[in-house]
Design a protein around this motif. Structure first.
Motif, PDB file in Angstrom:
ATOM      1  N   GLU A 133       0.846  -1.199   0.000  1.00 31.40           N
ATOM      2  CA  GLU A 133       0.000   0.000   0.000  1.00 31.40           C
ATOM      3  C   GLU A 133       0.879   1.246   0.000  1.00 31.40           C
ATOM      4  OE1 GLU A 133      -2.538   0.090   3.421  1.00 31.40           O
ATOM      5  OE2 GLU A 133      -0.989  -0.605   4.797  1.00 31.40           O
ATOM      6  N   ARG A 162      -2.548  -7.802  -3.723  1.00 35.49           N
ATOM      7  CA  ARG A 162      -3.393  -6.712  -3.248  1.00 35.49           C
ATOM      8  C   ARG A 162      -2.657  -5.391  -3.416  1.00 35.49           C
ATOM      9  NH1 ARG A 162      -8.435  -4.738  -2.525  1.00 35.49           N
ATOM     10  NH2 ARG A 162      -8.643  -3.479  -0.628  1.00 35.49           N
ATOM     11  N   ASN A 164      -2.916  -1.177  -3.145  1.00 35.17           N
ATOM     12  CA  ASN A 164      -3.581   0.011  -2.590  1.00 35.17           C
ATOM     13  C   ASN A 164      -2.691   1.195  -2.963  1.00 35.17           C
ATOM     14  OD1 ASN A 164      -4.426   2.144  -0.991  1.00 35.17           O
ATOM     15  ND2 ASN A 164      -4.402   1.000   0.944  1.00 35.17           N
ATOM     16  N   ASN A 220     -12.974  -1.808  -2.068  1.00 38.71           N
ATOM     17  CA  ASN A 220     -12.699  -0.698  -1.166  1.00 38.71           C
ATOM     18  C   ASN A 220     -11.701  -1.095  -0.093  1.00 38.71           C
ATOM     19  OD1 ASN A 220     -14.649   1.163  -2.357  1.00 38.71           O
ATOM     20  ND2 ASN A 220     -16.228  -0.150  -1.458  1.00 38.71           N
ATOM     21  N   LYS A 221     -11.332  -0.145   0.718  1.00 38.21           N
ATOM     22  CA  LYS A 221     -10.378  -0.363   1.798  1.00 38.21           C
ATOM     23  C   LYS A 221     -10.844  -1.513   2.694  1.00 38.21           C
ATOM     24  CE  LYS A 221      -7.987   2.225   5.470  1.00 38.21           C
ATOM     25  NZ  LYS A 221      -7.840   3.557   6.101  1.00 38.21           N
ATOM     26  N   SER A 224     -10.593  -6.622   0.533  1.00 38.64           N
ATOM     27  CA  SER A 224      -9.929  -7.544  -0.383  1.00 38.64           C
ATOM     28  C   SER A 224     -10.589  -8.918  -0.334  1.00 38.64           C
ATOM     29  CB  SER A 224      -8.454  -7.671  -0.018  1.00 38.64           C
ATOM     30  OG  SER A 224      -7.835  -8.715  -0.739  1.00 38.64           O
ATOM     31  N   GLU A 233      -5.692  -2.229   6.413  1.00 43.11           N
ATOM     32  CA  GLU A 233      -4.974  -1.323   5.523  1.00 43.11           C
ATOM     33  C   GLU A 233      -4.864   0.057   6.164  1.00 43.11           C
ATOM     34  OE1 GLU A 233      -5.581  -2.727   1.068  1.00 43.11           O
ATOM     35  OE2 GLU A 233      -7.497  -2.521   2.085  1.00 43.11           O
ATOM     36  N   ASN A 247      -8.158   6.494  -3.471  1.00 41.65           N
ATOM     37  CA  ASN A 247      -7.177   5.437  -3.729  1.00 41.65           C
ATOM     38  C   ASN A 247      -7.780   4.350  -4.592  1.00 41.65           C
ATOM     39  OD1 ASN A 247      -5.295   6.707  -1.988  1.00 41.65           O
ATOM     40  ND2 ASN A 247      -4.506   4.711  -1.379  1.00 41.65           N
ATOM     41  N   PHE A 249      -8.073   0.502  -4.896  1.00 43.72           N
ATOM     42  CA  PHE A 249      -7.945  -0.754  -4.163  1.00 43.72           C
ATOM     43  C   PHE A 249      -8.253  -1.873  -5.136  1.00 43.72           C
ATOM     44  CE2 PHE A 249      -9.023   2.420  -0.998  1.00 43.72           C
ATOM     45  CZ  PHE A 249      -8.124   2.164   0.021  1.00 43.72           C
TER      46      PHE A 249
END
Length: 254
Positions: A133, A162, A164, A220-221, A224, A233, A247, A249
């Protein structure tokens, strides 16, 4: 006379350069003193894990999880990779909920590796999960492709990466006034945060498809598809990036 810490290692200042600086210290009114690369004594003489260690240690880790651009947030049960170890004691209060003892690793979980120039000393198809991230945007466009290709190589079929990272579309929309021409372009996205190539969902999807990822899922945050295997996160801080789409994601599936 006030003291001014000069980190001659981080800034590449050689010993002779430091001596020259000492000679002119009276002119600037500061006393220049050396600062060790690792100011904490307990880390000073520890040999960091590297690619050789990775090639040996990964066989004993299941599932195999890689955390890139970790900075001081070294996670337990992850291979945490960055250019240099950054002691995390002073960051504990800063991270708080996102870095409690339950998820906190040690220096033994850290690996000093430059994936762009060195690659990963891992065989093909061995990694289960990858997480990073606020890291991808610190690579230039060329290196982003190198990173995606090398991580794709080591991921198992069906493994998930993943991502971010800041959303350039949202940043430009929220901070730029293009009618003003040059002066209306929000350049702080690059100038202030040392970002090199900031992507949008569309750009990331095209890049991932070109590399070979079979599916890209945007969410979204903390949503995942491998949520059970990821820490909370930390980015973005919605006080800094209040837009819901500030952001990108994404879960990249091999």
């Amino acid at each position: 006379m006030p003291k001014f810490n000069v980190n001659y290692i981080r800034n590449g200042i050689k010993n002779r350069s430091f001596k020259i600086l000492k000679q002119i210290e009276n002119l600037v009114g500061y006393e220049l003193v050396r600062v060790e690369k690792y100011p904490y004594t307990k880390y000073k003489n520890i040999k960091l894990n590297n690619n050789l260690s990775l090639s040996q240690n990964h066989k004993n880790i299941n599932p195999l999880k890689l955390h890139f651009g970790c900075g001081p947030r070294v996670l337990k049960n992850w291979i945490n990779i960055d250019l240099a170890f950054e002691p995390f004691e002073n960051y504990l209060q800063h991270y708080q909920h996102h870095f409690n003892e339950e998820v906190r690793g040690t220096i033994a979980d850290f690996y000093a590796i430059d994936i762009i120039t060195q690659g990963l000393a891992l065989p093909d198809n061995c990694v289960d999960y990858i997480f990073h991230e606020d890291f991808f945007e610190h690579l230039n466009q060329r290196d982003q492709f190198v990173f995606l290709a090398e991580t794709f190589r080591v991921m198992k079929k069906g493994a998930v990466q993943r991502i971010n990272t800041p959303n350039i579309s949202a940043s430009m929309r929220d901070h730029s006034d293009f009618k003003k021409g040059k002066t209306g372009v929000y350049t702080q996205e690059w100038n202030q945060w040392h970002h090199y190539n900031v992507v949008s969902p569309t750009i990331l999807k095209e890049m991932a498809n070109l590399v070979g990822f079979s599916e890209i899922i945007f969410n979204n945050k903390n949503e995942s598809i491998i949520k059970a295997h990821l820490p909370l996160e930390y980015r973005p801080n919605f006080e800094d990036r209040p837009a819901s789409d500030s952001n990108v994601f994404a879960d990249l599936i091999k």
